[in-house]
Design a protein around this motif. Structure first.
Motif, PDB file in Angstrom:
ATOM      1  N   GLU A 123       0.824  -1.210   0.000  1.00 57.40           N
ATOM      2  CA  GLU A 123       0.000   0.000   0.000  1.00 57.40           C
ATOM      3  C   GLU A 123       0.856   1.257   0.000  1.00 57.40           C
ATOM      4  O   GLU A 123       1.770   1.404   0.812  1.00 57.40           O
ATOM      5  CB  GLU A 123      -0.906   0.008   1.239  1.00 57.40           C
ATOM      6  N   GLN A 179       0.186   7.412   0.350  1.00 52.97           N
ATOM      7  CA  GLN A 179      -0.922   8.257  -0.114  1.00 52.97           C
ATOM      8  C   GLN A 179      -1.452   7.627  -1.400  1.00 52.97           C
ATOM      9  O   GLN A 179      -0.699   7.011  -2.147  1.00 52.97           O
ATOM     10  CB  GLN A 179      -0.458   9.693  -0.392  1.00 52.97           C
ATOM     11  N   VAL A 180      -2.749   7.839  -1.696  1.00 56.69           N
ATOM     12  CA  VAL A 180      -3.356   7.168  -2.848  1.00 56.69           C
ATOM     13  C   VAL A 180      -2.684   7.528  -4.168  1.00 56.69           C
ATOM     14  O   VAL A 180      -2.727   6.753  -5.118  1.00 56.69           O
ATOM     15  CB  VAL A 180      -4.878   7.445  -2.945  1.00 56.69           C
ATOM     16  N   ARG A 192      -0.835  -1.973  -5.734  1.00 55.47           N
ATOM     17  CA  ARG A 192      -2.205  -1.897  -5.238  1.00 55.47           C
ATOM     18  C   ARG A 192      -2.984  -3.195  -5.462  1.00 55.47           C
ATOM     19  O   ARG A 192      -4.128  -3.169  -5.891  1.00 55.47           O
ATOM     20  CB  ARG A 192      -2.912  -0.727  -5.906  1.00 55.47           C
ATOM     21  N   TRP A 216     -17.084  -2.568  -2.947  1.00 55.92           N
ATOM     22  CA  TRP A 216     -15.734  -2.795  -3.468  1.00 55.92           C
ATOM     23  C   TRP A 216     -15.758  -3.056  -4.963  1.00 55.92           C
ATOM     24  O   TRP A 216     -16.691  -3.638  -5.486  1.00 55.92           O
ATOM     25  CB  TRP A 216     -15.083  -3.998  -2.797  1.00 55.92           C
ATOM     26  N   ARG A 264     -10.473  -2.215  -4.757  1.00 57.62           N
ATOM     27  CA  ARG A 264     -10.560  -0.782  -4.482  1.00 57.62           C
ATOM     28  C   ARG A 264     -11.839  -0.468  -3.730  1.00 57.62           C
ATOM     29  O   ARG A 264     -12.912  -0.949  -4.063  1.00 57.62           O
ATOM     30  CB  ARG A 264     -10.525   0.005  -5.799  1.00 57.62           C
ATOM     31  N   ARG A 308     -10.638   5.892  -3.901  1.00 62.34           N
ATOM     32  CA  ARG A 308      -9.453   5.295  -4.534  1.00 62.34           C
ATOM     33  C   ARG A 308      -8.562   4.544  -3.557  1.00 62.34           C
ATOM     34  O   ARG A 308      -7.400   4.314  -3.815  1.00 62.34           O
ATOM     35  CB  ARG A 308      -8.644   6.381  -5.259  1.00 62.34           C
ATOM     36  N   LYS A 309      -9.078   4.139  -2.413  1.00 58.16           N
ATOM     37  CA  LYS A 309      -8.281   3.387  -1.434  1.00 58.16           C
ATOM     38  C   LYS A 309      -8.316   1.913  -1.784  1.00 58.16           C
ATOM     39  O   LYS A 309      -9.368   1.330  -1.990  1.00 58.16           O
ATOM     40  CB  LYS A 309      -8.827   3.603  -0.024  1.00 58.16           C
ATOM     41  N   TYR A 310      -7.131   1.319  -1.850  1.00 57.66           N
ATOM     42  CA  TYR A 310      -7.012  -0.106  -2.140  1.00 57.66           C
ATOM     43  C   TYR A 310      -6.737  -0.875  -0.848  1.00 57.66           C
ATOM     44  O   TYR A 310      -6.128  -0.340   0.071  1.00 57.66           O
ATOM     45  CB  TYR A 310      -5.876  -0.356  -3.139  1.00 57.66           C
ATOM     46  N   VAL A 311      -7.208  -2.113  -0.805  1.00 55.19           N
ATOM     47  CA  VAL A 311      -6.968  -2.974   0.354  1.00 55.19           C
ATOM     48  C   VAL A 311      -6.272  -4.249  -0.121  1.00 55.19           C
ATOM     49  O   VAL A 311      -6.320  -4.593  -1.298  1.00 55.19           O
ATOM     50  CB  VAL A 311      -8.275  -3.314   1.110  1.00 55.19           C
TER      51      VAL A 311
END
Length: 194
Positions: free
Chosen positions: A80, A83-84, A90, A129, A172, A176-179
């Motif tokens: 990760e 910052q995005v 990702r 998601w 996602r 725009r946050k990925y896990v």
């Protein structure tokens, strides 16, 4: 007098639309704030993921998702970015050969199938998601339902990601946050941690 009445009705209609739009934004903000508070409260009171001896728990438990390549091995883990907008990995890269069948990690709906920056991408939506696969192609139409563990397409098409030896799988969320997809491959059960 009739022209004045029309203007008054038009102003009232504009005000009503603005009010409805503001009320919709407030509802959305309240929903996001409530979700954030629930997650924060869960973290504060010590709710954690229990993964050991999960199979022997009451009713057992299973992973939330399955690997999109049956019998696949993760070659490159999730990394990760701070910052995005910064560089990072990702998603995870899963070893696969050209033409390998991709299965849906979870129930969902095909939301995209095509090229992004010259890369062949298939995306499915699962709740809030978006799960993306690259390189991937599908014969399913956008809007088609897919079921967990069932074929959604093949590892095929163009990508500069890992030279035809893997498929990249990303998850996602909002903003725009990925896990880390690997997290959802482990059996999990929510319990209070004392």
């Amino acid at each position: 007098m009739g022209h004045h009445d029309e203007q008054l009705r038009a102003r009232r209609a504009r005000r009503r639309r603005r009010f409805e739009a503001m009320r919709g934004r407030r509802r959305l903000n309240a929903l996001v704030a409530t979700s954030t508070l629930i997650v924060a409260a869960a973290t504060t009171i010590g709710v954690g993921m229990h993964t050991t001896d999960c199979a022997y728990a009451d009713g057992g438990c299973t992973p939330a998702m399955v690997l999109p390549v049956k019998g696949g091995v993760i070659m490159s883990p999730f990394d990760e970015p701070a910052q995005v907008w910064l560089a990072g990995h990702r998603g995870v890269d899963i070893a696969a050969a050209e033409g390998a069948t991709l299965v849906a990690p979870a129930d969902g709906t095909i939301s995209f199938a095509g090229k992004v920056g010259g890369k062949s991408v298939v995306s499915i939506v699962h709740g809030a998601w978006t799960l993306t696969f690259e390189p991937a192609v599908t014969t399913l139409a956008v809007g088609a339902k897919v079921s967990r563990g069932r074929p959604l397409g093949t590892m095929s098409g163009s990508s500069d990601h890992c030279d035809g030896t893997c498929v990249h799988w990303g998850i996602r969320m909002a903003a725009r946050k990925y896990v880390d997809p690997e997290r959802w491959l482990r059996p999990q059960r929510i319990v209070l941690v004392e």
